[in-house]
Motif scaffolding. Structure first.
Motif, PDB file in Angstrom:
ATOM      1  N   LYS A  22      37.419  11.749   1.395  1.00  0.00           N
ATOM      2  CA  LYS A  22      36.555  11.584   0.390  1.00  0.00           C
ATOM      3  C   LYS A  22      36.193  10.115   0.162  1.00  0.00           C
ATOM      4  O   LYS A  22      36.846   9.254   0.696  1.00  0.00           O
ATOM      5  CB  LYS A  22      37.408  12.002  -1.106  1.00  0.00           C
ATOM      6  N   ARG A  23      35.061   9.886  -0.257  1.00  0.00           N
ATOM      7  CA  ARG A  23      34.545   8.623  -0.374  1.00  0.00           C
ATOM      8  C   ARG A  23      34.036   8.263  -1.839  1.00  0.00           C
ATOM      9  O   ARG A  23      33.446   8.930  -2.784  1.00  0.00           O
ATOM     10  CB  ARG A  23      33.186   8.143   0.645  1.00  0.00           C
ATOM     11  N   ALA A  24      34.335   6.995  -2.206  1.00  0.00           N
ATOM     12  CA  ALA A  24      33.833   6.238  -3.629  1.00  0.00           C
ATOM     13  C   ALA A  24      32.241   6.628  -3.488  1.00  0.00           C
ATOM     14  O   ALA A  24      31.539   6.476  -2.674  1.00  0.00           O
ATOM     15  CB  ALA A  24      33.995   4.809  -3.694  1.00  0.00           C
ATOM     16  N   LEU A  25      31.722   7.146  -4.730  1.00  0.00           N
ATOM     17  CA  LEU A  25      30.443   7.302  -5.086  1.00  0.00           C
ATOM     18  C   LEU A  25      29.675   5.821  -5.541  1.00  0.00           C
ATOM     19  O   LEU A  25      28.605   5.713  -5.479  1.00  0.00           O
ATOM     20  CB  LEU A  25      29.980   8.280  -6.126  1.00  0.00           C
ATOM     21  N   LEU A  26      30.610   5.110  -6.274  1.00  0.00           N
ATOM     22  CA  LEU A  26      29.915   3.716  -6.687  1.00  0.00           C
ATOM     23  C   LEU A  26      30.581   2.791  -5.988  1.00  0.00           C
ATOM     24  O   LEU A  26      31.837   2.680  -5.743  1.00  0.00           O
ATOM     25  CB  LEU A  26      30.101   3.750  -8.270  1.00  0.00           C
ATOM     26  N   SER A  27      29.883   1.513  -5.739  1.00  0.00           N
ATOM     27  CA  SER A  27      30.600   0.314  -5.250  1.00  0.00           C
ATOM     28  C   SER A  27      30.859  -0.777  -6.125  1.00  0.00           C
ATOM     29  O   SER A  27      29.882  -0.920  -6.818  1.00  0.00           O
ATOM     30  CB  SER A  27      29.394  -0.159  -4.032  1.00  0.00           C
ATOM     31  N   THR A  28      32.143  -1.157  -6.020  1.00  0.00           N
ATOM     32  CA  THR A  28      32.340  -2.550  -7.002  1.00  0.00           C
ATOM     33  C   THR A  28      31.531  -3.624  -6.732  1.00  0.00           C
ATOM     34  O   THR A  28      31.149  -4.326  -7.478  1.00  0.00           O
ATOM     35  CB  THR A  28      33.850  -2.616  -7.018  1.00  0.00           C
ATOM     36  N   GLU A  29      30.891  -3.640  -5.390  1.00  0.00           N
ATOM     37  CA  GLU A  29      30.256  -4.760  -4.995  1.00  0.00           C
ATOM     38  C   GLU A  29      28.740  -4.659  -5.262  1.00  0.00           C
ATOM     39  O   GLU A  29      27.908  -5.675  -5.556  1.00  0.00           O
ATOM     40  CB  GLU A  29      30.482  -5.332  -3.507  1.00  0.00           C
ATOM     41  N   SER A  30      28.240  -3.706  -5.098  1.00  0.00           N
ATOM     42  CA  SER A  30      26.997  -3.464  -5.426  1.00  0.00           C
ATOM     43  C   SER A  30      26.296  -2.745  -6.766  1.00  0.00           C
ATOM     44  O   SER A  30      25.007  -2.862  -7.107  1.00  0.00           O
ATOM     45  CB  SER A  30      26.154  -2.685  -4.341  1.00  0.00           C
ATOM     46  N   SER A  31      27.474  -2.507  -7.888  1.00  0.00           N
ATOM     47  CA  SER A  31      27.005  -2.036  -8.988  1.00  0.00           C
ATOM     48  C   SER A  31      26.788  -3.080  -9.741  1.00  0.00           C
ATOM     49  O   SER A  31      27.712  -3.783 -10.437  1.00  0.00           O
ATOM     50  CB  SER A  31      28.101  -1.204  -9.387  1.00  0.00           C
ATOM     51  N   PRO A  32      25.660  -3.254 -10.414  1.00  0.00           N
ATOM     52  CA  PRO A  32      25.350  -4.419 -11.434  1.00  0.00           C
ATOM     53  C   PRO A  32      26.249  -4.189 -12.619  1.00  0.00           C
ATOM     54  O   PRO A  32      26.739  -5.138 -13.393  1.00  0.00           O
ATOM     55  CB  PRO A  32      23.806  -4.522 -11.881  1.00  0.00           C
ATOM     56  N   TYR A  33      26.237  -2.831 -13.189  1.00  0.00           N
ATOM     57  CA  TYR A  33      26.998  -2.312 -14.369  1.00  0.00           C
ATOM     58  C   TYR A  33      28.477  -2.996 -14.306  1.00  0.00           C
ATOM     59  O   TYR A  33      28.958  -3.297 -15.074  1.00  0.00           O
ATOM     60  CB  TYR A  33      26.814  -0.945 -14.628  1.00  0.00           C
ATOM     61  N   TYR A  34      29.211  -2.600 -13.193  1.00  0.00           N
ATOM     62  CA  TYR A  34      30.465  -3.021 -12.637  1.00  0.00           C
ATOM     63  C   TYR A  34      30.682  -4.582 -12.979  1.00  0.00           C
ATOM     64  O   TYR A  34      31.647  -4.867 -13.470  1.00  0.00           O
ATOM     65  CB  TYR A  34      30.899  -2.269 -11.400  1.00  0.00           C
ATOM     66  N   ARG A  35      29.810  -5.254 -12.318  1.00  0.00           N
ATOM     67  CA  ARG A  35      29.866  -6.662 -12.215  1.00  0.00           C
ATOM     68  C   ARG A  35      29.713  -7.199 -13.637  1.00  0.00           C
ATOM     69  O   ARG A  35      30.377  -8.110 -13.807  1.00  0.00           O
ATOM     70  CB  ARG A  35      29.142  -7.096 -11.224  1.00  0.00           C
ATOM     71  N   ILE A  36      28.794  -6.589 -14.553  1.00  0.00           N
ATOM     72  CA  ILE A  36      28.763  -7.149 -15.694  1.00  0.00           C
ATOM     73  C   ILE A  36      30.061  -6.831 -16.459  1.00  0.00           C
ATOM     74  O   ILE A  36      30.475  -7.764 -17.336  1.00  0.00           O
ATOM     75  CB  ILE A  36      27.574  -6.342 -16.541  1.00  0.00           C
ATOM     76  N   TRP A  37      30.811  -5.862 -16.323  1.00  0.00           N
ATOM     77  CA  TRP A  37      32.013  -5.437 -16.919  1.00  0.00           C
ATOM     78  C   TRP A  37      33.040  -6.641 -16.350  1.00  0.00           C
ATOM     79  O   TRP A  37      33.893  -7.051 -17.191  1.00  0.00           O
ATOM     80  CB  TRP A  37      32.442  -4.065 -16.573  1.00  0.00           C
ATOM     81  N   VAL A  38      33.144  -6.784 -15.208  1.00  0.00           N
ATOM     82  CA  VAL A  38      34.103  -7.549 -14.599  1.00  0.00           C
ATOM     83  C   VAL A  38      33.731  -9.066 -15.219  1.00  0.00           C
ATOM     84  O   VAL A  38      34.590  -9.597 -15.700  1.00  0.00           O
ATOM     85  CB  VAL A  38      34.064  -7.477 -13.075  1.00  0.00           C
ATOM     86  N   LEU A  39      32.403  -9.518 -15.188  1.00  0.00           N
ATOM     87  CA  LEU A  39      32.320 -10.499 -15.762  1.00  0.00           C
ATOM     88  C   LEU A  39      32.647 -10.989 -17.078  1.00  0.00           C
ATOM     89  O   LEU A  39      33.258 -12.108 -17.624  1.00  0.00           O
ATOM     90  CB  LEU A  39      30.637 -10.988 -15.588  1.00  0.00           C
ATOM     91  N   THR A  40      32.443  -9.719 -18.035  1.00  0.00           N
ATOM     92  CA  THR A  40      32.699  -9.973 -19.443  1.00  0.00           C
ATOM     93  C   THR A  40      34.436 -10.046 -19.346  1.00  0.00           C
ATOM     94  O   THR A  40      35.059 -10.790 -20.398  1.00  0.00           O
ATOM     95  CB  THR A  40      32.551  -8.502 -20.162  1.00  0.00           C
ATOM     96  N   ASN A  41      35.048  -9.387 -18.651  1.00  0.00           N
ATOM     97  CA  ASN A  41      36.506  -9.569 -18.572  1.00  0.00           C
ATOM     98  C   ASN A  41      37.125 -10.846 -18.065  1.00  0.00           C
ATOM     99  O   ASN A  41      38.007 -11.345 -18.798  1.00  0.00           O
ATOM    100  CB  ASN A  41      37.220  -8.434 -17.581  1.00  0.00           C
ATOM    101  N   VAL A  42      36.442 -11.403 -16.930  1.00  0.00           N
ATOM    102  CA  VAL A  42      36.903 -12.497 -16.715  1.00  0.00           C
ATOM    103  C   VAL A  42      36.495 -13.713 -17.607  1.00  0.00           C
ATOM    104  O   VAL A  42      37.395 -14.651 -17.696  1.00  0.00           O
ATOM    105  CB  VAL A  42      36.131 -12.934 -15.310  1.00  0.00           C
ATOM    106  N   THR A  43      35.278 -13.762 -18.157  1.00  0.00           N
ATOM    107  CA  THR A  43      35.150 -14.975 -18.997  1.00  0.00           C
ATOM    108  C   THR A  43      35.972 -14.845 -20.492  1.00  0.00           C
ATOM    109  O   THR A  43      36.094 -15.632 -21.102  1.00  0.00           O
ATOM    110  CB  THR A  43      33.626 -14.851 -19.297  1.00  0.00           C
ATOM    111  N   GLY A  44      36.354 -13.517 -20.826  1.00  0.00           N
ATOM    112  CA  GLY A  44      37.189 -13.358 -21.907  1.00  0.00           C
ATOM    113  C   GLY A  44      38.509 -13.572 -21.604  1.00  0.00           C
ATOM    114  O   GLY A  44      39.288 -13.583 -22.891  1.00  0.00           O
ATOM    115  N   LYS A  45      38.920 -13.540 -20.345  1.00  0.00           N
ATOM    116  CA  LYS A  45      40.679 -13.651 -20.251  1.00  0.00           C
ATOM    117  C   LYS A  45      41.131 -14.846 -20.783  1.00  0.00           C
ATOM    118  O   LYS A  45      42.205 -14.605 -21.501  1.00  0.00           O
ATOM    119  CB  LYS A  45      40.704 -13.588 -18.695  1.00  0.00           C
ATOM    120  N   PRO A  46      40.532 -16.113 -20.880  1.00  0.00           N
ATOM    121  CA  PRO A  46      41.340 -17.283 -21.357  1.00  0.00           C
ATOM    122  C   PRO A  46      41.422 -17.139 -22.943  1.00  0.00           C
ATOM    123  O   PRO A  46      42.371 -17.729 -23.525  1.00  0.00           O
ATOM    124  CB  PRO A  46      40.711 -18.441 -20.991  1.00  0.00           C
TER     125      PRO A  46
END
Length: 175
Positions: A22-46
């Motif tokens: 089985k293979r992932a359908l979504l790439s964490t590297e190329s999905s803008p939606y995923y990257r926005i979510w990660v950016l939100t988490n990283v910037t809010g972490k502190p």
């Protein structure tokens, strides 16, 4: 959302044999939606480290304070619609902030079931301190963008938000 198949996962020390075809359908590297979510988490972490315990406030509660400060008199329903938070989360946050003396509710003259929210003096004091840090954090994150890129980012995020709000259930039309 952009997607790209990723190589199958490997077992540790398994001689390179694929654990699954089985293979992932979504790439964490190329999905803008995923990257926005990660950016939100990283910037809010502190936030939690710097303000959470000191003010007994989590990130969602801060975001509600921020929204009410920017939109005094907003109703809980409009706050829910505007932020994308579900009604129960908004209700819980409003109750907590009100019990802390940071938020005031005023009954709506137009609709007795509705109420308008505003910050109290205590709410403004907490907001003022955290907002100063938030402004610095944003400036640091945006420092790698030119003025033109930042303007384009705001325009694109606005378009994406409008599109997402046009389909709040996430249902795609049948093709």
């Amino acid at each position: 959302m952009a997607s790209r198949a990723t190589p199958p996962s490997r077992t540790a020390g398994g001689g390179g044999r694929a654990r699954s075809a089985k293979r992932a359908l979504l790439s964490t590297e190329s999905s803008p939606y995923y990257r926005i979510w990660v950016l939100t988490n990283v910037t809010g972490k502190p936030f939690g480290l710097r303000f959470g315990e000191r003010f007994d406030l989590n990130l969602t509660e801060w975001r509600v304070l921020l929204t009410v400060a920017d939109k005094p008199g907003i109703t809980a329903q409009t706050l829910s619609d505007f932020t994308g938070l579900d009604k129960m989360s908004v209700s819980r946050v409003v109750r907590k902030l009100e019990s802390q003396g940071r938020l005031a509710r005023e009954n709506s003259e137009a609709d007795r079931r509705s109420f308008h929210l505003s910050l109290t003096d205590e709410g403004w004091a907490v907001y003022g301190e955290i907002a100063q840090a938030a402004i610095k954090r944003e400036a640091h994150v945006y420092a790698s963008l030119s003025e033109s890129e930042l303007k384009t980012l705001h325009q694109l995020l606005g378009k994406l938000l409008l599109q997402a709000r046009n389909d709040p259930t996430g249902d795609e039309p049948n093709e």
